[in-house]
Scaffold this active site. Structure first.
Site, short mmCIF file in Angstrom:
data_model
loop_
_atom_site.label_atom_id
_atom_site.label_comp_id
_atom_site.label_asym_id
_atom_site.label_seq_id
_atom_site.Cartn_x
_atom_site.Cartn_y
_atom_site.Cartn_z
N ASN A 104 0.87 -1.17 0.00
CA ASN A 104 0.00 0.00 0.00
C ASN A 104 0.90 1.22 0.00
O ASN A 104 1.78 1.32 0.86
CB ASN A 104 -0.89 -0.02 1.26
CG ASN A 104 -1.56 1.31 1.52
OD1 ASN A 104 -1.88 2.03 0.59
ND2 ASN A 104 -1.77 1.64 2.78
N GLY A 105 0.71 2.13 -0.95
CA GLY A 105 1.53 3.34 -0.99
C GLY A 105 2.02 3.61 -2.40
O GLY A 105 1.55 2.99 -3.36
#
Ligand code: F6R
Length: 592
Positions: free
Chosen positions: A98-99
């Site tokens: 995530n990111g």
């Protein structure tokens, strides 16, 4: 903006991973996938919902290790190749991320030169391969993670496993959230604690540039140089993070109906024994500053507009900024400014960008957030929690009201003005009255509006701030274009758009501006607009659509915003739209 889950040691992890991903799909819902270890790495993934994914994942899986991901596309279209989990070229590393990795292009170039090939366009696949490349060189996964942390720029929460280390999950993070849940004979990982509460109440929050090696009996957390860290174990209040729909058909409806208890909880937490309960040092710092700067995005920015007015009422000058604007042109009015960041999620990338600038300038700062343990909660100098309970629906409702109620209390605390508490209690009566008596009429207005392409909200002062929020809420979940206009601005342009049958929703709850608003109503009526008026008993006129009980007018956004929320909800419902997950949006906006 994605959700990640991981499980090691849990018997039949499919159950946790599927429920967990459903709970996290407020973070993104373009595509979803899982991976596990069963005589080698197995991956199932597809475009579409978590529900769809689990129609293709086998029912019976014999594994003690599983990871999962729900995606909101940033790099690369939402297609199957770009869906997580990602597996490295030599099939040694399988990862969810995530990111956003900012330097992914140069890392990709490096890997291409080393002979690596890629099946998709994501930055996450690059990280899987980088891990593999250095693992093959260093032959040690913790050392490999330390190397990767030193190479990655951007934000990430990563959970992975290796084909030759099937009893361990590995995690590391920077900028994006990651929490470990502690079990007996198993341990869990997720983007937030909510998916894990069915299994444990004990959690470890991972800080930036920390990494973890997790097996079924042990969680070891290290700093980026490999030093073992002695992390606090945190107990969470299950009630506040539960995803239980409690019989409601949608989270949005449940969350609107939780508004009275949300306001009540704020009063009871921040006003005890006839005293405000805010940190005394915070109040002193606020009082000593000569200017308060409010920064937020979307709905939280709208709460900041109201908050600024409250502080002005207590003789503080204030300015309000949209985070993504301020971040690129920061200004610091006053000699001693104090910055208030507002964020339901505490993870909004634009605000995290602002915080970096605020810290560089060494300015006093506070975050108002609903999410304890979030990046902003942990990194701001002061933090006040809204205690609204988790907000799952993408459209923010109870958190907005909580933000405004909190601002009313905090501003009043500067001068120890306790009248605000009675005013807030009176607002709760109004909200309950709306809930009990006005839903049918709001529903019938929604039926009338559902096929419209455009409409307006008008108000002045606090009712204008409420109009902005009403308009945002309607457009984001019903996809009807709407605009909020301060009544006084009508004649300076927007009136040109008024034509026969155009719906105009007007709030008339402020005694100081009521007669001007009535003038505006006549102006648009005479041009054929179909006007719906929301007024208070004191200011009502015959023909008004909704007449609510009186309340302290400065609390419009607390007392009557539920009218706007119900309206958006019922319009979206009447159009057959996905109320809780409107198209293109995610709950937690972790990319700029
Ligand atoms: C609208 C909405 C968004 C958020 C915005 C900021 O209903 O929810 O406009 O308010 O994305 O998010 P937070 O408050 O989490 O920083």
């Amino acid at each position: 903006m994605c959700g990640i889950v991981g499980s090691i040691g849990l018997d039949k992890p499919r159950n946790y991973i599927s429920k967990g991903l459903k709970m996290l799909d407020y973070r993104g819902y373009d595509s979803a996938g899982v991976a596990y270890f069963d005589n080698g790495i197995k991956i199932y993934k597809d475009v579409g919902s978590v529900e769809h994914l689990f129609t293709i994942v086998p029912e019976h899986i014999d594994t003690n290790l599983m990871i999962g991901h729900t995606r909101w596309a940033t790099h690369g279209a939402p297609n199957k190749n770009n869906t997580h989990p990602h597996i490295s070229f030599h099939k040694k590393i399988c990862l969810v991320h995530n990111g956003v990795i900012e330097n992914y292009k140069e890392l990709k170039k490096f890997l291409l030169e080393k002979g690596y090939q890629f099946y998709g366009e994501t930055d996450s696949e690059i990280v899987a391969n980088l891990l593999e490349y250095y693992y093959l060189e260093l032959k040690d996964l913790p050392k490999t993670i330390e190397k990767i942390i030193s190479l990655l720029e951007g934000s990430y929460a990563i959970c992975f496993f290796a084909s030759d280390s099937k009893d361990n999950l590995y995690i590391f993070k920077k900028g994006s959230p990651l929490v470990v849940g502690l079990g007996k004979g198993f341990n869990l990982v997720a983007s937030d604690a909510s998916p894990m509460v069915e299994f444990t109440t004990e959690f470890i929050e991972i800080n930036d540039e920390e990494y973890g090696v997790i097996n079924k009996d042990k969680v070891s957390i290290f700093d980026k140089n490999g030093n073992v860290l002695d992390k606090d174990v945190i107990e969470k209040d299950i009630e506040l993070i539960s995803h239980d729909l409690k019989g409601y058909p949608h989270y949005m409806l449940k969350e609107i109906e939780e508004i009275p208890q949300t306001v009540n909880r704020i009063i009871n937490h921040y006003f005890i024994n006839n005293e405000f309960q805010f940190d005394k040092k915070l109040i002193k710092d606020l009082n000593e500053s000569d200017h308060i700067i409010f920064i937020g995005c979307g709905t939280s920015y709208h709460a900041g507009l109201v908050g600024g007015r409250y502080f002005e009422k207590y003789n503080k000058s204030a300015s309000r900024f949209i985070a993504s604007e301020w971040a690129f042109h920061p200004t610091f009015p006053g000699r001693k400014p104090f910055i208030i960041l507002i964020s339901q999620s505490g993870e909004t990338a634009d605000l995290i960008h602002c915080l970096k600038i605020i810290k560089e300038q060494k300015l006093k700062n506070l975050v108002i957030t609903n999410t304890g343990g979030s990046t902003l909660d942990r990194n701001c100098e002061y933090s006040i929690l809204l205690r609204s309970g988790i907000e799952v629906s993408v459209a923010s409702t109870k958190a907005y009201v909580a933000q405004v109620a909190l601002f009313a209390m905090l501003a009043a605390a500067l001068e120890n003005d306790k009248t605000v508490v009675d005013d807030l209690r009176q607002s709760i009566d109004v909200i309950n009255d709306i809930q009990n008596n006005f839903k049918p009429i709001i529903q019938s207005v929604a039926e009338e509006l559902k096929d419209q392409k455009n409409l307006f909200f008008f108000g002045r002062s606090f009712d204008y701030f409420l109009s902005l929020e009403a308009s945002l809420k309607l457009k984001e979940i019903s996809y009807i274009h709407s605009e909020a206009v301060p009544g006084g601005e009508l004649k300076h342009g927007p009136i040109a758009l008024i034509e026969k049958g155009l719906p105009v929703i007007v709030f008339v709850t402020d005694p100081d501006t009521a007669s001007s608003m009535r003038g505006n109503i006549e102006e648009v009526k005479s041009r054929g607009a179909k006007v719906y008026v929301v007024s208070t008993e004191k200011l009502a006129k015959e023909g008004d659509t909704i007449i609510v009980k009186n309340y302290a007018f400065y609390l419009s956004s607390v007392a009557i915003s539920s009218i706007a929320f119900y309206l958006a909800y019922y319009v979206a419902l009447a159009k057959g739209l996905n109320v809780d997950k409107p198209r293109n949006l995610a709950k937690s906006v972790t990319v700029e």
